[in-house]
Design an enzyme around this catalytic site. Structure first.
Site, PDB file in Angstrom:
ATOM      1  N   ASP A  12      92.152  57.415   5.638  1.00  0.00           N
ATOM      2  CA  ASP A  12      91.966  56.023   5.557  1.00  0.00           C
ATOM      3  C   ASP A  12      93.185  55.493   4.794  1.00  0.00           C
ATOM      4  O   ASP A  12      94.265  56.362   4.460  1.00  0.00           O
ATOM      5  CB  ASP A  12      90.609  55.572   5.246  1.00  0.00           C
ATOM      6  CG  ASP A  12      90.285  55.776   3.953  1.00  0.00           C
ATOM      7  OD1 ASP A  12      91.101  56.246   3.154  1.00  0.00           O
ATOM      8  OD2 ASP A  12      89.220  55.260   3.198  1.00  0.00           O
ATOM      9  N   CYS A  69      90.075  60.475   2.051  1.00  0.00           N
ATOM     10  CA  CYS A  69      89.566  59.172   1.917  1.00  0.00           C
ATOM     11  C   CYS A  69      89.605  58.890   0.485  1.00  0.00           C
ATOM     12  O   CYS A  69      90.104  59.877  -0.183  1.00  0.00           O
ATOM     13  CB  CYS A  69      88.432  58.621   2.607  1.00  0.00           C
ATOM     14  SG  CYS A  69      86.861  59.424   2.076  1.00  0.00           S
ATOM     15  N   THR A  71      87.120  59.039  -1.898  1.00  0.00           N
ATOM     16  CA  THR A  71      86.253  60.393  -2.282  1.00  0.00           C
ATOM     17  C   THR A  71      86.423  61.428  -1.531  1.00  0.00           C
ATOM     18  O   THR A  71      85.821  62.473  -2.114  1.00  0.00           O
ATOM     19  CB  THR A  71      85.003  59.979  -2.423  1.00  0.00           C
ATOM     20  OG1 THR A  71      84.258  59.715  -1.156  1.00  0.00           O
ATOM     21  CG2 THR A  71      84.766  58.538  -3.470  1.00  0.00           C
ATOM     22  N   HIS A 102      82.793  81.849   3.578  1.00  0.00           N
ATOM     23  CA  HIS A 102      81.450  81.971   3.861  1.00  0.00           C
ATOM     24  C   HIS A 102      80.779  80.968   4.800  1.00  0.00           C
ATOM     25  O   HIS A 102      79.802  81.463   5.663  1.00  0.00           O
ATOM     26  CB  HIS A 102      80.410  81.636   2.531  1.00  0.00           C
ATOM     27  CG  HIS A 102      80.826  82.605   1.534  1.00  0.00           C
ATOM     28  ND1 HIS A 102      80.074  82.688   0.243  1.00  0.00           N
ATOM     29  CD2 HIS A 102      81.609  83.898   1.395  1.00  0.00           C
ATOM     30  CE1 HIS A 102      80.300  83.792  -0.351  1.00  0.00           C
ATOM     31  NE2 HIS A 102      81.404  84.356   0.363  1.00  0.00           N
ATOM     32  N   HIS A 137      77.310  86.206   6.496  1.00  0.00           N
ATOM     33  CA  HIS A 137      77.611  84.794   6.478  1.00  0.00           C
ATOM     34  C   HIS A 137      77.799  84.176   7.993  1.00  0.00           C
ATOM     35  O   HIS A 137      77.335  83.102   8.253  1.00  0.00           O
ATOM     36  CB  HIS A 137      78.935  84.491   5.809  1.00  0.00           C
ATOM     37  CG  HIS A 137      79.029  84.814   4.658  1.00  0.00           C
ATOM     38  ND1 HIS A 137      78.182  84.510   3.524  1.00  0.00           N
ATOM     39  CD2 HIS A 137      79.821  85.882   4.063  1.00  0.00           C
ATOM     40  CE1 HIS A 137      78.499  84.752   2.562  1.00  0.00           C
ATOM     41  NE2 HIS A 137      79.367  85.962   2.765  1.00  0.00           N
TER      42      HIS A 137
END
Length: 149
Positions: A12, A69, A71, A102, A137
Site C-alpha cells: 500500500d 504495508c 504493519t 515448516h 510438516h
C-alpha cells in the site's frame, strides 16, 4: 504454469519506498519482479494490493509473493483470503525461514513501519533461501489446505 523465477510484489502507500528497495534487492539476485504496487503516495487500500499479489501466486503466474504495508498484518490477512495462499508476516529472519521450511508459505508480508530496510532485506533473503522440509510438516500443510474446502 508457474514461472520459477517470478515474484509478485505489492504494497500500500505506507510501504512504497521499502517495496522499491526489496524489488531492487531481489532483481539483483536474478528474480523477475512483477511489481503491481502503487507508485505515488496517495492513500490506497491494502486489501486490494494483498489480494492482487496473492492472485498472481495462486494462479501460477508467480512462484512467490511479497507484500508490504505499515504493519504487514492487514495486507497479509487479505492475501490469505485467496485460496492456495499461505502468507506469514515476519519481523525477524528466523520466522521468515520457518514459514517456508515448516508451513510451505508462498508469500511473505513485511511491515514497513515495523522493520528497517536492512532487516527487511535480510528477512526477504531468509524467506527466499529456505526450502520446505516436507515430512511431518507436509501433513500439517495438507490440513491447512483442507480448511479452504
Amino acid at each position: 504454469m508457474t514461472s520459477s523465477n517470478r515474484i509478485a510484489l505489492s504494497s500500500d502507500h505506507a510501504a512504497i519506498e521499502l517495496r522499491k528497495a526489496v524489488a531492487a534487492h531481489i532483481e539483483a539476485q536474478g528474480w523477475e519482479v512483477v511489481d503491481i504496487g502503487p507508485q505515488t503516495p496517495e492513500s490506497t487500500h491494502y486489501p486490494e494490493h494483498g489480494a492482487a499479489a496473492a492472485r498472481l501466486v495462486a494462479s501460477g503466474e508467480c512462484l512467490l509473493g511479497i507484500v508490504l504495508c505499515g504493519t504487514g498484518q492487514g495486507i497479509m490477512m487479505a492475501a490469505n483470503k485467496v485460496k492456495g495462499i499461505r502468507c506469514g508476516v515476519c519481523a525477524d529472519t528466523f520466522s521468515a525461514r520457518m514459514i517456508r521450511a515448516h508451513n510451505d508459505a508462498n508469500m511473505l508480508s513485511i511491515g514497513a513501519r515495523v522493520v528497517g530496510e536492512g532487516l527487511a532485506l535480510d528477512i526477504v533473503d531468509a524467506f527466499l533461501n529456505a526450502g520446505f522440509e516436507g515430512g511431518r510438516h507436509a501433513t500439517r500443510v495438507d490440513m491447512i489446505k483442507a480448511l479452504e474446502d
